[in-house]
Design an enzyme around this catalytic site. Structure first.
Site, PDB file in Angstrom:
ATOM      1  N   ARG A 168      -2.306  11.469  -0.811  1.00  0.00           N
ATOM      2  CA  ARG A 168      -2.085  10.046  -1.075  1.00  0.00           C
ATOM      3  C   ARG A 168      -3.243   9.197  -0.578  1.00  0.00           C
ATOM      4  O   ARG A 168      -3.626   8.208  -1.216  1.00  0.00           O
ATOM      5  CB  ARG A 168      -0.802   9.586  -0.376  1.00  0.00           C
ATOM      6  CG  ARG A 168       0.478  10.021  -1.069  1.00  0.00           C
ATOM      7  CD  ARG A 168       1.675   9.571  -0.285  1.00  0.00           C
ATOM      8  NE  ARG A 168       2.816   9.021  -0.830  1.00  0.00           N
ATOM      9  CZ  ARG A 168       3.164   8.533  -1.998  1.00  0.00           C
ATOM     10  NH1 ARG A 168       2.433   8.489  -2.899  1.00  0.00           N
ATOM     11  NH2 ARG A 168       4.226   8.055  -2.326  1.00  0.00           N
ATOM     12  N   ASP A 223       7.245   0.391  -6.569  1.00  0.00           N
ATOM     13  CA  ASP A 223       8.528   0.632  -5.906  1.00  0.00           C
ATOM     14  C   ASP A 223       9.306  -0.643  -5.629  1.00  0.00           C
ATOM     15  O   ASP A 223      10.532  -0.603  -5.504  1.00  0.00           O
ATOM     16  CB  ASP A 223       8.305   1.370  -4.582  1.00  0.00           C
ATOM     17  CG  ASP A 223       7.978   2.837  -4.784  1.00  0.00           C
ATOM     18  OD1 ASP A 223       8.122   3.327  -5.925  1.00  0.00           O
ATOM     19  OD2 ASP A 223       7.584   3.491  -3.805  1.00  0.00           O
ATOM     20  N   TYR A 269       2.049  22.612  -3.105  1.00  0.00           N
ATOM     21  CA  TYR A 269       0.848  22.671  -3.947  1.00  0.00           C
ATOM     22  C   TYR A 269      -0.359  22.310  -3.086  1.00  0.00           C
ATOM     23  O   TYR A 269      -0.232  21.614  -2.063  1.00  0.00           O
ATOM     24  CB  TYR A 269       0.951  21.715  -5.140  1.00  0.00           C
ATOM     25  CG  TYR A 269       1.427  20.314  -4.833  1.00  0.00           C
ATOM     26  CD1 TYR A 269       0.563  19.340  -4.342  1.00  0.00           C
ATOM     27  CD2 TYR A 269       2.764  19.958  -5.035  1.00  0.00           C
ATOM     28  CE1 TYR A 269       0.997  18.063  -4.069  1.00  0.00           C
ATOM     29  CE2 TYR A 269       3.211  18.674  -4.756  1.00  0.00           C
ATOM     30  CZ  TYR A 269       2.330  17.726  -4.278  1.00  0.00           C
ATOM     31  OH  TYR A 269       2.767  16.444  -4.001  1.00  0.00           O
ATOM     32  N   GLU A 313      -2.090  -7.330   3.043  1.00  0.00           N
ATOM     33  CA  GLU A 313      -1.508  -6.098   3.561  1.00  0.00           C
ATOM     34  C   GLU A 313      -1.130  -6.304   5.019  1.00  0.00           C
ATOM     35  O   GLU A 313      -1.941  -6.774   5.814  1.00  0.00           O
ATOM     36  CB  GLU A 313      -2.496  -4.946   3.424  1.00  0.00           C
ATOM     37  CG  GLU A 313      -2.167  -3.686   4.202  1.00  0.00           C
ATOM     38  CD  GLU A 313      -0.786  -3.135   3.900  1.00  0.00           C
ATOM     39  OE1 GLU A 313      -0.119  -2.692   4.870  1.00  0.00           O
ATOM     40  OE2 GLU A 313      -0.354  -3.150   2.722  1.00  0.00           O
ATOM     41  N   GLN A 314       0.107  -5.958   5.367  1.00  0.00           N
ATOM     42  CA  GLN A 314       0.577  -6.220   6.722  1.00  0.00           C
ATOM     43  C   GLN A 314      -0.064  -5.319   7.769  1.00  0.00           C
ATOM     44  O   GLN A 314      -0.176  -5.695   8.932  1.00  0.00           O
ATOM     45  CB  GLN A 314       2.088  -6.067   6.783  1.00  0.00           C
ATOM     46  CG  GLN A 314       2.606  -4.674   6.520  1.00  0.00           C
ATOM     47  CD  GLN A 314       4.128  -4.602   6.648  1.00  0.00           C
ATOM     48  OE1 GLN A 314       4.765  -5.534   7.148  1.00  0.00           O
ATOM     49  NE2 GLN A 314       4.704  -3.510   6.198  1.00  0.00           N
TER      50      GLN A 314
END
Length: 397
Positions: free
Chosen positions: A112, A296, A218, A37-38
């Site tokens: 998230r 993605d 929401y 992970e960068q």
């Protein structure tokens, strides 16, 4: 959890939800991996998302469901569509009891960061390498050579590109193609519960539809906040970064004249983020040799069906199953993975793109026909191909 085996050296590029889910499912399958992970710390930008039954059932199989439920909000009131000017209800879909009966799981809203923490909890700490920005991927007959910004190099037998819409790994498996300008941008913000109106605290996903725009809210974070995401014409704005911000005044101007409940929510939020939605055509192939893509990086989609994170989790489950079943032939495993996933994700990319035009119809006959369809429709049933899908079962059936 099976005993870990000495299988292929698997490198996962990207420590977002998809990359960590890949690590979690590989561990569940008895394989080992390293997640590069960068960023210097694992943190999910953005705000909320909806997690439908097709993803929830996979989280349950990872044995992380209890952690997920600590912060997730069950959308038991369901979905509702409202008219932009006066809040008139166009359609209501109650989920409580029905979702479980049809698909075996509930639908939730979650921050998230909470979903990221959930999947991270299933990945051993020592598997994660932070501050590791991959700059190039060189395919080799027996794997790939990875180069990083700090000058280091790593050889891997299998490379999984889970590095998002601006994927470095994608360039090693597909011809470079610039994204298309969609003409739409998204605003996002979070409103603390104490500042939100009572109607926004209900456990429902509410979508306000208007000419050229729509507005969604929401509750998230165990009900302590309200997530807002809204879509409007982008003008000449083309920045796709989730770190870009707008002003509350700019956000407010896009929805001037809408129901006061919408504009009050905008006013109650903090500084909004803003990013352009750029369109990318579905790939015909996303694997090459021992390099593949996930989430993605493989199939970015507009968020109008709330399936981006869910599809990356499905990818992770299927990929792990394929690699475990053919650990001695990774190239064949990746071909099987791509074959199992590409038709479904392409369809979701296409229906998500089409929803943009449906949501944004100007007032008039087409809008009235759409509203009549919404009133008569049962999206929980008509979209059963999304929510009832079991990624692992489909692979073995």
């Amino acid at each position: 959890m099976p005993d870990l085996v000495h299988g292929p050296r698997i490198a996962i590029i990207g420590g977002g939800i998809g990359g960590l889910a890949a690590g979690a499912f590989l561990r569940r399958a008895g394989l080992t991996a390293t997640v590069y992970e960068q960023a210097p710390a694992l943190a999910e930008v953005g705000a909320g998302l909806v997690v439908a039954p097709n993803a929830v059932r996979l989280l349950r199989r990872l044995d992380v469901i209890e952690r997920f439920l600590r912060r997730a909000v069950p959308l038991d009131w369901g979905w509702e569509f409202r008219r932009w000017a006066d809040g008139g209800v166009l359609s209501v879909e109650r989920l409580s009891g029905v979702c479980e009966r049809l698909y075996g799981e509930r639908t939730y809203a979650v921050h998230r960061a909470d979903l990221l923490g959930t999947v991270r909890s299933a990945v051993p700490h020592e598997w994660i390498r932070l501050g590791a920005r991959c700059t190039s991927v060189e395919p080799r007959p027996d794997g790939a050579l990875l180069r990083f910004a700090d000058g280091s190099q790593v050889e891997a037998d299998v490379v999984i590109g889970a590095d998002g819409v601006h994927s470095v790994v994608r360039g090693a498996v597909a011809e470079p193609a610039p994204p298309e300008y969609s003409g739409i941008c998204a605003f996002r913000t979070v409103v603390p519960t104490h500042a939100a109106p009572e109607f926004a605290l209900r456990p429902a996903q509410t979508l306000w539809l208007g000419p050229g725009r729509h507005f969604v809210h929401y509750p998230i974070a165990d009900g302590s906040a309200v997530n807002i995401v809204a879509f409007a014409p982008a003008g000449d704005f083309t920045d796709e970064s989730w770190s870009t911000t707008a002003t509350i005044e700019e956000f407010h101007a896009e929805f001037a004249g809408w129901d006061p409940r919408v504009t009050d929510l905008i006013t109650s939020g903090g500084v909004p983020g803003r990013w352009a939605l750029l369109d990318r055509a579905p790939l015909r192939h996303w694997s090459r040799g021992r390099i593949t893509l996930l989430g993605d990086a493989a199939h970015p989609m507009f968020p109008f069906f709330a399936q981006g994170a869910a599809q990356s989790i499905e990818d992770a489950a299927v990929l792990a199953h394929c690699l475990a079943a053919s650990a001695d032939d990774p190239e064949q495993a990746l071909k099987r993975y791509e074959s199992a996933r590409i038709e479904r994700t392409t369809r979701l990319q296409q229906v998500s793109r089409a929803r943009r035009d449906i949501n944004h119809l100007p007032d008039g006959p087409d809008q009235q026909a759409r509203d009549a369809t919404l009133a008569a429709a049962d999206p929980l049933v008509s979209n059963g191909w999304i929510y009832g899908y079991d990624a692992e079962e489909a692979l073995t059936s």
